[in-house]
Design a protein around this motif. Structure first.
Motif, PDB file in Angstrom:
ATOM      1  N   PHE A 162      -2.543  -3.679  -1.322  1.00 46.01           N
ATOM      2  CA  PHE A 162      -3.741  -2.903  -1.682  1.00 46.01           C
ATOM      3  C   PHE A 162      -5.001  -3.738  -1.456  1.00 46.01           C
ATOM      4  O   PHE A 162      -5.991  -3.258  -0.906  1.00 46.01           O
ATOM      5  N   THR A 201       0.825  -1.221   0.000  1.00 45.46           N
ATOM      6  CA  THR A 201       0.000   0.000   0.000  1.00 45.46           C
ATOM      7  C   THR A 201       0.854   1.264   0.000  1.00 45.46           C
ATOM      8  O   THR A 201       1.010   1.944   1.013  1.00 45.46           O
ATOM      9  N   LYS A 202       1.368   1.591  -1.168  1.00 51.13           N
ATOM     10  CA  LYS A 202       2.163   2.796  -1.424  1.00 51.13           C
ATOM     11  C   LYS A 202       2.238   2.970  -2.930  1.00 51.13           C
ATOM     12  O   LYS A 202       2.156   1.987  -3.667  1.00 51.13           O
ATOM     13  N   PRO A 203       2.407   4.198  -3.393  1.00 51.40           N
ATOM     14  CA  PRO A 203       2.637   4.380  -4.829  1.00 51.40           C
ATOM     15  C   PRO A 203       3.888   3.600  -5.248  1.00 51.40           C
ATOM     16  O   PRO A 203       4.872   3.573  -4.498  1.00 51.40           O
ATOM     17  N   ALA A 224      -5.804  -4.270   2.319  1.00 48.67           N
ATOM     18  CA  ALA A 224      -6.213  -3.069   3.040  1.00 48.67           C
ATOM     19  C   ALA A 224      -7.444  -2.406   2.427  1.00 48.67           C
ATOM     20  O   ALA A 224      -7.994  -1.463   3.006  1.00 48.67           O
ATOM     21  N   GLY A 225      -7.889  -2.865   1.265  1.00 48.31           N
ATOM     22  CA  GLY A 225      -9.022  -2.229   0.609  1.00 48.31           C
ATOM     23  C   GLY A 225      -8.723  -0.801   0.178  1.00 48.31           C
ATOM     24  O   GLY A 225      -9.566   0.080   0.265  1.00 48.31           O
ATOM     25  N   VAL A 226      -7.500  -0.579  -0.285  1.00 50.90           N
ATOM     26  CA  VAL A 226      -7.106   0.747  -0.767  1.00 50.90           C
ATOM     27  C   VAL A 226      -7.155   0.743  -2.298  1.00 50.90           C
ATOM     28  O   VAL A 226      -6.689  -0.214  -2.935  1.00 50.90           O
ATOM     29  N   SER A 227      -7.729   1.810  -2.862  1.00 49.70           N
ATOM     30  CA  SER A 227      -7.832   1.920  -4.317  1.00 49.70           C
ATOM     31  C   SER A 227      -6.463   2.130  -4.944  1.00 49.70           C
ATOM     32  O   SER A 227      -5.611   2.823  -4.380  1.00 49.70           O
ATOM     33  N   GLY A 228      -6.253   1.559  -6.118  1.00 46.93           N
ATOM     34  CA  GLY A 228      -5.005   1.763  -6.838  1.00 46.93           C
ATOM     35  C   GLY A 228      -5.013   3.059  -7.627  1.00 46.93           C
ATOM     36  O   GLY A 228      -5.969   3.835  -7.569  1.00 46.93           O
ATOM     37  N   ALA A 229      -3.920   3.292  -8.359  1.00 44.99           N
ATOM     38  CA  ALA A 229      -3.821   4.496  -9.174  1.00 44.99           C
ATOM     39  C   ALA A 229      -4.901   4.470 -10.256  1.00 44.99           C
ATOM     40  O   ALA A 229      -5.216   3.422 -10.811  1.00 44.99           O
ATOM     41  N   GLY A 230      -5.479   5.654 -10.532  1.00 40.33           N
ATOM     42  CA  GLY A 230      -6.624   5.738 -11.431  1.00 40.33           C
ATOM     43  C   GLY A 230      -6.246   5.675 -12.896  1.00 40.33           C
ATOM     44  O   GLY A 230      -5.158   5.934 -13.291  1.00 40.33           O
TER      45      GLY A 230
END
Lengths: 319, 319
Positions: free
Chosen positions: A310, A17-19, A313-319
């Motif tokens: 990602f 969970t990081k760029p 953690a249920g974090v959205s990726g880059a759009g």
């Protein structure tokens, strides 16, 4: 190194969970550790800091701010736990091994004769080799030896070109007169040994020192056992320059723990394509800079092994 | 700061078994911690990492590679322990405090109106102030907020000059079109708010963000309590630029934990005369770079407090 482990570690980094790439050098060193430890999730359970100590004939030429007795005195300080590297090793969770190399028998003054013969070199090299544990997650190499920045500068001049003025720095803090003596010592050595400058091993013997030979032995032993290595400062790095000359790619298992304030180290690292992890204007030796860099590797692995992906953690990726 | 404590720490450093100055930045930060903690031998028993999170109206302009929802998702990730800063805080022995600031109510798009009014700013500033514990040995400040590198770049452009092209970087990884949108957003904001650019506080309100206001509040609270501060990356550093403009010397209790890979951070640090401790090409925010720098402070204090003096160790001084 093991490319499959490095590839698995690379994929792992991309899912955290990081760029992508945002942990910079921490990502690079996690993958490097994976490659040489041959596992996707590297560990640092057994870290060995090896500090080799030697004395030098050229110390008699007044090239250091400190007398030669300090080498043995600092070895005693290491044993008593009073030096910088003792505190750093403890903080970094590393085992400290100190190996004095015939301190009562300095190398010969290489402005007049070869510093060592082949047998001297091999004994020291072998001590270095045997200092590396069979099982070890990371090896950190450093040194102690009054006058050995002059040795390092001479090795660089011999193998990279230039004279004393290009390579002689202040070391532990010589004054202007001492700096001039360092330059002259280097220039004299280059002249005396001019016939062997195209032979990296002969240079390591005739213009090196026992603690540098031991570092070369330890770094080669680590390579044989696929153990990643952190190099300390100018002297420790100069000790492996002959290895790089003898075997291109021979330092792929090494990273530079730091770049020191000593003149020449930055240029030497550039020559070896080693990007230092730290730049703290340190110039102490005794593996202190690389010892601190262990902490960065621990941070890299804490992220590599501990972060959520990602998906987790249920974090959205880059759009 | 307390000059007597700093002077005592300086004398202590000079007597330790190493050439004077040879621990470089480690000596400097030990003395800096002594000055602000008001003790010759500083400690890091209670270290607080404060991460402030905010959302931004300008996110609607497509200036980030990630959607605004990620701010709240990452706050949840912090709470669950899955982010980089969770791993780093644990390794560095620090307490992590995360403060989301009205994430459901983003600031206004500052290409059309002031991002905040004075009341918005003060509420966030006060949250930051109250996040700092009464007793604390070190405060580390960082942030999370989709689109906030555009905010940081706008603050720098407003207070240091230049336009979007000088300050807009890739942030979490925008493509070329996104980078162009960042530049345009900044240029538009500078034009719209041109009448207030000579007022640092008005700039912080109209062109800032809640998490940046909170960082300013926390850093000022630390100053009031003589607590040393480590700043994180480009966004966290830009948040204190207005403070530096309002009070010269107002950041003397701060050090830069690292310089990030984000365009503009190095130049901003130079402007503030802050020399970064680390340069690891990180660009993650969330206090990750400064969090790692805590480890360097621990190394500095391990040496400062644990090393033997020349007299204790029986080591000869410089000749």
């Amino acid at each position: 190194g093991d490319e499959a482990s490095a590839a698995a570690a690379t994929v792992r980094q991309q899912n955290l969970t990081k760029p992508p790439g945002s942990l910079g050098r921490l990502e690079e060193v996690a993958i490097w550790l994976a490659r040489w430890q041959r596992r996707e999730i590297p560990r640092l359970d057994q870290v060995t800091i090896a500090v080799f100590a030697g004395n030098h004939g050229i110390a008699e030429r007044g090239v250091s701010a400190f007398p030669s007795e300090v080498t043995a005195q600092m070895v005693a300080n290491f044993a008593a736990g009073g030096a910088a590297i003792n505190q750093i090793a403890k903080l970094a969770g590393a085992e400290l091994r100190v190996e004095p190399l015939e301190l009562a028998r300095p190398t010969r003054d290489f402005t007049m004769a070869p510093a060592m013969d082949g047998a001297d070199f091999l004994v020291a090299f072998d001590t270095g080799w045997r200092t590396v544990p069979e099982q070890c997650d990371l090896l950190v190499v450093g040194e102690m030896g009054i006058a050995n920045t002059t040795v390092a500068a001479t090795l660089c001049a011999a193998l990279m070109g230039g004279r004393g003025a290009r390579w002689a720095g202040r070391g532990t803090g010589v004054d202007d007169a001492g700096l001039l003596r360092k330059r002259t010592t280097i220039d004299t050595a280059l002249k005396i040994h001019r016939n062997l400058l195209d032979d990296p091993l002969a240079v390591a013997v005739a213009l090196g020192g026992r603690e540098l030979a031991a570092i070369a032995g330890a770094v080669l032993a680590a390579r044989a056992r696929s153990i990643p290595v952190l190099l300390d400062g100018f002297v420790a790095t100069s000790a492996v320059l002959p290895l790089a000359r003898l075997a291109p790619g021979g330092l792929a298992h090494c990273r530079a723990g730091h770049v020191s304030a000593e003149l020449g180290h930055r240029e030497l690292l550039r020559e070896l394509a080693l990007a230092p992890l730290l730049d703290l204007e340190m110039r102490l030796g005794e593996a202190s800079g690389a010892g601190i860099a262990i902490l960065l590797l621990r941070a890299a692995l804490a992220c590599h092994g501990g972060m959520a992906t990602f998906a987790e953690a249920g974090v959205s990726g880059a759009g």
